[in-house]
Design a protein around this motif. Structure first.
Motif, PDB file in Angstrom:
ATOM      1  N   LEU A 101     -12.905 -59.407  29.190  1.00  0.00           N
ATOM      2  CA  LEU A 101     -12.552 -60.820  29.334  1.00  0.00           C
ATOM      3  C   LEU A 101     -11.174 -61.050  28.717  1.00  0.00           C
ATOM      4  N   PRO A 102     -10.180 -61.476  29.512  1.00  0.00           N
ATOM      5  CA  PRO A 102      -8.836 -61.703  28.968  1.00  0.00           C
ATOM      6  C   PRO A 102      -8.836 -62.803  27.904  1.00  0.00           C
ATOM      7  N   ARG A 103      -8.168 -62.519  26.818  1.00  0.00           N
ATOM      8  CA  ARG A 103      -7.960 -63.504  25.758  1.00  0.00           C
ATOM      9  C   ARG A 103      -6.454 -63.711  25.586  1.00  0.00           C
ATOM     10  N   LYS A 104      -6.068 -64.630  24.704  1.00  0.00           N
ATOM     11  CA  LYS A 104      -4.643 -64.888  24.488  1.00  0.00           C
ATOM     12  C   LYS A 104      -3.923 -63.613  24.082  1.00  0.00           C
ATOM     13  N   GLU A 168     -14.294 -68.712  31.764  1.00  0.00           N
ATOM     14  CA  GLU A 168     -14.544 -67.382  31.202  1.00  0.00           C
ATOM     15  C   GLU A 168     -15.845 -66.802  31.747  1.00  0.00           C
ATOM     16  N   ALA A 169     -16.884 -67.645  31.817  1.00  0.00           N
ATOM     17  CA  ALA A 169     -18.161 -67.203  32.382  1.00  0.00           C
ATOM     18  C   ALA A 169     -17.995 -66.835  33.850  1.00  0.00           C
ATOM     19  N   VAL A 206     -11.389 -50.157  33.054  1.00  0.00           N
ATOM     20  CA  VAL A 206     -11.953 -51.469  33.396  1.00  0.00           C
ATOM     21  C   VAL A 206     -10.849 -52.518  33.395  1.00  0.00           C
ATOM     22  N   ILE A 207     -10.004 -52.488  32.366  1.00  0.00           N
ATOM     23  CA  ILE A 207      -8.891 -53.432  32.278  1.00  0.00           C
ATOM     24  C   ILE A 207      -7.946 -53.265  33.469  1.00  0.00           C
ATOM     25  N   ALA A 208      -7.679 -52.015  33.836  1.00  0.00           N
ATOM     26  CA  ALA A 208      -6.780 -51.754  34.966  1.00  0.00           C
ATOM     27  C   ALA A 208      -7.343 -52.325  36.259  1.00  0.00           C
ATOM     28  N   LYS A 209      -8.654 -52.138  36.501  1.00  0.00           N
ATOM     29  CA  LYS A 209      -9.279 -52.671  37.712  1.00  0.00           C
ATOM     30  C   LYS A 209      -9.272 -54.200  37.696  1.00  0.00           C
ATOM     31  N   LEU A 210      -9.530 -54.781  36.531  1.00  0.00           N
ATOM     32  CA  LEU A 210      -9.541 -56.240  36.415  1.00  0.00           C
ATOM     33  C   LEU A 210      -8.157 -56.816  36.686  1.00  0.00           C
ATOM     34  N   GLU A 211      -7.134 -56.206  36.123  1.00  0.00           N
ATOM     35  CA  GLU A 211      -5.772 -56.700  36.332  1.00  0.00           C
ATOM     36  C   GLU A 211      -5.347 -56.536  37.788  1.00  0.00           C
ATOM     37  N   HIS A 212      -5.737 -55.423  38.389  1.00  0.00           N
ATOM     38  CA  HIS A 212      -5.383 -55.186  39.785  1.00  0.00           C
ATOM     39  C   HIS A 212      -6.056 -56.207  40.709  1.00  0.00           C
ATOM     40  N   SER A 213      -7.286 -56.607  40.364  1.00  0.00           N
ATOM     41  CA  SER A 213      -8.026 -57.566  41.196  1.00  0.00           C
ATOM     42  C   SER A 213      -7.471 -58.972  41.093  1.00  0.00           C
ATOM     43  N   LEU A 219      -7.215 -67.219  33.655  1.00  0.00           N
ATOM     44  CA  LEU A 219      -7.373 -67.419  32.219  1.00  0.00           C
ATOM     45  C   LEU A 219      -6.058 -67.240  31.476  1.00  0.00           C
ATOM     46  N   ARG A 220      -5.049 -66.720  32.193  1.00  0.00           N
ATOM     47  CA  ARG A 220      -3.738 -66.529  31.599  1.00  0.00           C
ATOM     48  C   ARG A 220      -2.691 -67.100  32.552  1.00  0.00           C
ATOM     49  N   PRO A 221      -2.649 -68.432  32.696  1.00  0.00           N
ATOM     50  CA  PRO A 221      -1.769 -69.054  33.695  1.00  0.00           C
ATOM     51  C   PRO A 221      -0.294 -68.771  33.506  1.00  0.00           C
ATOM     52  N   ASN A 222       0.123 -68.454  32.290  1.00  0.00           N
ATOM     53  CA  ASN A 222       1.546 -68.219  32.028  1.00  0.00           C
ATOM     54  C   ASN A 222       1.922 -66.757  32.074  1.00  0.00           C
ATOM     55  N   GLN A 223       0.912 -65.902  32.337  1.00  0.00           N
ATOM     56  CA  GLN A 223       1.186 -64.469  32.332  1.00  0.00           C
ATOM     57  C   GLN A 223       1.450 -63.970  33.746  1.00  0.00           C
ATOM     58  N   VAL A 224       2.495 -63.207  33.910  1.00  0.00           N
ATOM     59  CA  VAL A 224       2.799 -62.591  35.188  1.00  0.00           C
ATOM     60  C   VAL A 224       2.512 -61.102  35.058  1.00  0.00           C
ATOM     61  N   SER A 225       1.611 -60.582  35.911  1.00  0.00           N
ATOM     62  CA  SER A 225       1.271 -59.171  35.824  1.00  0.00           C
ATOM     63  C   SER A 225       1.498 -58.514  37.170  1.00  0.00           C
ATOM     64  N   ASP A 226       1.837 -57.247  37.136  1.00  0.00           N
ATOM     65  CA  ASP A 226       2.068 -56.472  38.355  1.00  0.00           C
ATOM     66  C   ASP A 226       0.746 -55.866  38.803  1.00  0.00           C
ATOM     67  N   THR A 227       0.183 -56.340  39.905  1.00  0.00           N
ATOM     68  CA  THR A 227      -1.099 -55.836  40.386  1.00  0.00           C
ATOM     69  C   THR A 227      -0.942 -54.950  41.612  1.00  0.00           C
TER      70      THR A 227
END
Length: 228
Positions: A101-104, A168-169, A206-213, A219-227
């Motif tokens: 679960l992504p947190r700050k 989050e749920a 698990v984190i890699a699959k979650l970020e890719h999806s 939950l992180r509106p200001n975060q830009v991630s490369d998926t």
């Protein structure tokens, strides 16, 4: 605090976690008694007049279900029968999994454990500190009563609002379909590894699959991630 720092340093897949997963599998039928403040033995009849809706189409039932829960602060879904059938078959072979679960800052991990058609989530830190006494913080209730006749499975949830909010749920609930209903053998292999070869399990996968999806982006509106 020293105890919490100690368990945070333990690698996922360590002996404590493996022992806990085995205990959870042995006592899965007792999980519903550990959901402090939650409804025990929550039936579909307690939510919906099953006999009445049997005369309606799957689409009409879906609209009724969504309309009823849209005004409530909870997680809900209408799952196609074929998708739930795949999830259910896999859950019998692999009743536990580790969800991120992504947190700050970073991620918090939750162990999801099936008990019948209920899926119980408990934070890993609570499991490592409290063991079997750790209470569930989110329970997903799946109702297959209409699966054969209408081709749908209804789902709703209860959660401990002291630990989780609805987005989050929802993120945890979406990950169930990501990992258990996937057509990608590499993704489901993570579930199999966690259940049957825990020493080989890598939580970063698990984190890699979650970020890719992209499931954690809300939950992180200001975060830009490369998926890509």
């Amino acid at each position: 605090m020293e105890k919490r720092n100690e368990v945070k340093k333990q690698p996922v897949g360590c002996s404590k976690q493996s022992e806990f997963v085995r205990r959870m599998e042995e006592k899965a039928e007792d999980l519903s008694t550990r959901t402090s403040g939650f409804t025990r033995y929550k039936t579909l009849d307690s939510i919906l007049n099953v006999e009445m809706v049997k005369e309606k189409s799957a689409e009409e039932i879906k609209q009724i279900w969504n309309q009823y829960f849209s005004a409530k602060d909870t997680v809900y879904a209408v799952i196609p029968a074929e998708k739930f059938d795949l999830i259910w078959k896999r859950a019998q072979k692999c009743p536990s999994f580790l969800y991120a679960l992504p947190r700050k800052e970073g991620y918090e991990f939750f162990v999801g454990q099936w008990s019948g058609t209920e899926l119980h989530f408990t934070s890993l830190i609570n499991i490592q500190t409290q063991g079997e006494a750790a209470p569930s913080q989110l329970v997903l209730y799946h109702y297959p009563e209409l699966q054969e006749e209408k081709g749908i499975v209804l789902m709703t949830a209860e959660m401990d609002s002291k630990f989780l909010v609805v987005p989050e749920a929802q993120c945890l609930a979406n990950q169930v379909q990501l990992f258990y209903a996937t057509d990608c053998s590499e993704t489901y292999e993570l579930v199999e590894t966690f259940n049957h070869r825990s020493s080989e399990f890598k939580y970063m996968s698990v984190i890699a699959k979650l970020e890719h999806s992209g499931l954690g982006k809300a939950l992180r509106p200001n975060q830009v991630s490369d998926t890509s």
